[in-house]
Enzyme design. Structure first.
Site, PDB file in Angstrom:
ATOM      1  N   ASP A 116       0.949  -1.068  -0.102  1.00 22.59           N
ATOM      2  CA  ASP A 116      -0.048  -0.073   0.042  1.00 22.59           C
ATOM      3  C   ASP A 116       0.961   1.360   0.179  1.00 22.59           C
ATOM      4  O   ASP A 116       1.741   1.378  -0.619  1.00 22.59           O
ATOM      5  CB  ASP A 116      -0.978  -0.055   1.288  1.00 22.59           C
ATOM      6  CG  ASP A 116      -2.106   1.118   1.333  1.00 22.59           C
ATOM      7  OD1 ASP A 116      -2.903   0.962   0.275  1.00 22.59           O
ATOM      8  OD2 ASP A 116      -1.776   1.966   1.939  1.00 22.59           O
ATOM      9  N   ASP A 245      -7.090  -8.181  -5.141  1.00 20.84           N
ATOM     10  CA  ASP A 245      -6.993  -6.621  -4.637  1.00 20.84           C
ATOM     11  C   ASP A 245      -7.714  -5.653  -5.735  1.00 20.84           C
ATOM     12  O   ASP A 245      -7.251  -5.957  -6.997  1.00 20.84           O
ATOM     13  CB  ASP A 245      -5.728  -6.268  -4.364  1.00 20.84           C
ATOM     14  CG  ASP A 245      -5.427  -4.886  -3.742  1.00 20.84           C
ATOM     15  OD1 ASP A 245      -6.345  -4.082  -3.598  1.00 20.84           O
ATOM     16  OD2 ASP A 245      -4.224  -4.476  -3.636  1.00 20.84           O
ATOM     17  N   HIS A 273      -6.632  -6.849  -0.674  1.00 22.43           N
ATOM     18  CA  HIS A 273      -5.402  -5.810  -0.401  1.00 22.43           C
ATOM     19  C   HIS A 273      -4.516  -5.769   0.850  1.00 22.43           C
ATOM     20  O   HIS A 273      -3.394  -5.823   0.812  1.00 22.43           O
ATOM     21  CB  HIS A 273      -6.236  -4.477  -0.282  1.00 22.43           C
ATOM     22  CG  HIS A 273      -5.568  -3.238  -0.164  1.00 22.43           C
ATOM     23  ND1 HIS A 273      -4.445  -2.818  -1.200  1.00 22.43           N
ATOM     24  CD2 HIS A 273      -5.170  -2.221   0.946  1.00 22.43           C
ATOM     25  CE1 HIS A 273      -3.873  -1.663  -0.544  1.00 22.43           C
ATOM     26  NE2 HIS A 273      -4.260  -1.514   0.553  1.00 22.43           N
TER      27      HIS A 273
END
Length: 292
Positions: A116, A245, A273
């Protein structure tokens, strides 16, 4: 960060069974940085994203600390870290703190794991001081200026006035988006509490709003990282990628593969994710096999 907890203390809502690690605190440029430092061996430096913190890595730390030194830390305003007055919580600022954190601990021969927002932040620190880095573990992330239309829409909506109200008033990121970002693992109420509790009020939630807003407002940092990747892309890389994701897909994975010629890719089937929660055992096995 707002709330009643004093900086440099571990709050009562942290469950010692879910997070059975010693909390350490470092005074750094006016911030109080929380981190855990578990095990001995080659150093793994673990970077989180939004709105997570070192808790995200609990299973990986438990599974790897008998062979690696696992350092997981929280950005100012996230987890148990407190930001100095006037801090803007932008990725560029976090990248500066990340660089200073590595310097303060004098880490060398480092293998960061990025996911991320940890991608741009962690890779920025690496390209600035490539001599400190040995190899890379890359999860679902990116490290170049955004061109994807969906990402821009996401940034403009959640980073705009409507998103700001939903995030600051309803804790949208921690309470709703975190559960949505899990594909294999359904968070327990106690686990979700560890993602929502760091953000008890509107002031504390500002960092989680700045991140989506920053997707289209961090082009300078992202360009710096993209241009700097050739300084580190001669190192080995393990790519662990959740194929469920919605944010980072095959195109981003292939770009990482092209960026690091000496790469090994392990696709985490059905993981979304937050891969550290969704597939910890598989990631641990992939790291061990790759390291051997």
């Amino acid at each position: 960060m707002s709330g009643t907890r004093a900086a440099g203390t571990r709050p009562d809502w942290v469950d010692d069974e879910l997070f059975p690690f010693e909390s350490r605190f470092l005074d750094l440029d006016g911030h109080t940085i929380h981190y855990v430092d578990e095990g001995e061996g080659p150093t793994l430096l673990l970077y989180h994203g939004n709105p997570t913190w070192s808790f995200l890595y609990r299973d990986l730390i438990a599974g790897l600390r008998d062979r690696f030194r696992c350092i997981a830390w929280d950005y100012p305003g996230f987890g148990l870290s407190a930001a100095r007055a006037g801090y803007g919580f932008t990725p560029a600022e976090h990248a500066d703190v990340a660089t200073a954190f590595v310097d303060a601990l004098d880490l060398t021969d480092v293998t960061p794991m990025v996911q991320d927002w940890g991608g741009p932040i962690g890779m920025a620190a690496a390209v600035r001081h490539p001599e400190r880095y040995r190899s890379f573990i890359i999860g679902n992330t990116w490290a170049w200026p955004t061109t994807d239309l969906g990402a821009k829409i996401f940034s403009n909506v959640l980073g705009g006035p409507i998103g700001k109200q939903l995030i600051l008033r309803r804790n949208l990121f921690a309470d709703k988006i975190v559960p949505y970002g899990h594909g294999r693992h359904e968070l327990t109420a106690a686990e979700l509490r560890h993602y929502t509790a760091p953000f008890p009020d509107a002031d504390a939630r500002i960092p989680t709003w700045v991140f989506p807003r920053a997707i289209t407002r961090s082009q300078e940092l992202l360009a710096e990282v993209a241009e700097g990747l050739p300084r580190v892309n001669d190192r080995p890389a393990l790519i662990v990628w959740g194929d469920g994701d919605m944010a980072f897909r095959e195109a981003e994975r292939r770009r990482w593969e092209n960026a690091f010629p000496d790469h090994t890719t392990h696709v985490l089937r059905g993981a979304s994710h937050y891969i550290q929660d969704d597939a910890p055992d598989e990631i641990i096995e992939a790291i061990e096999g790759w390291w051997r």
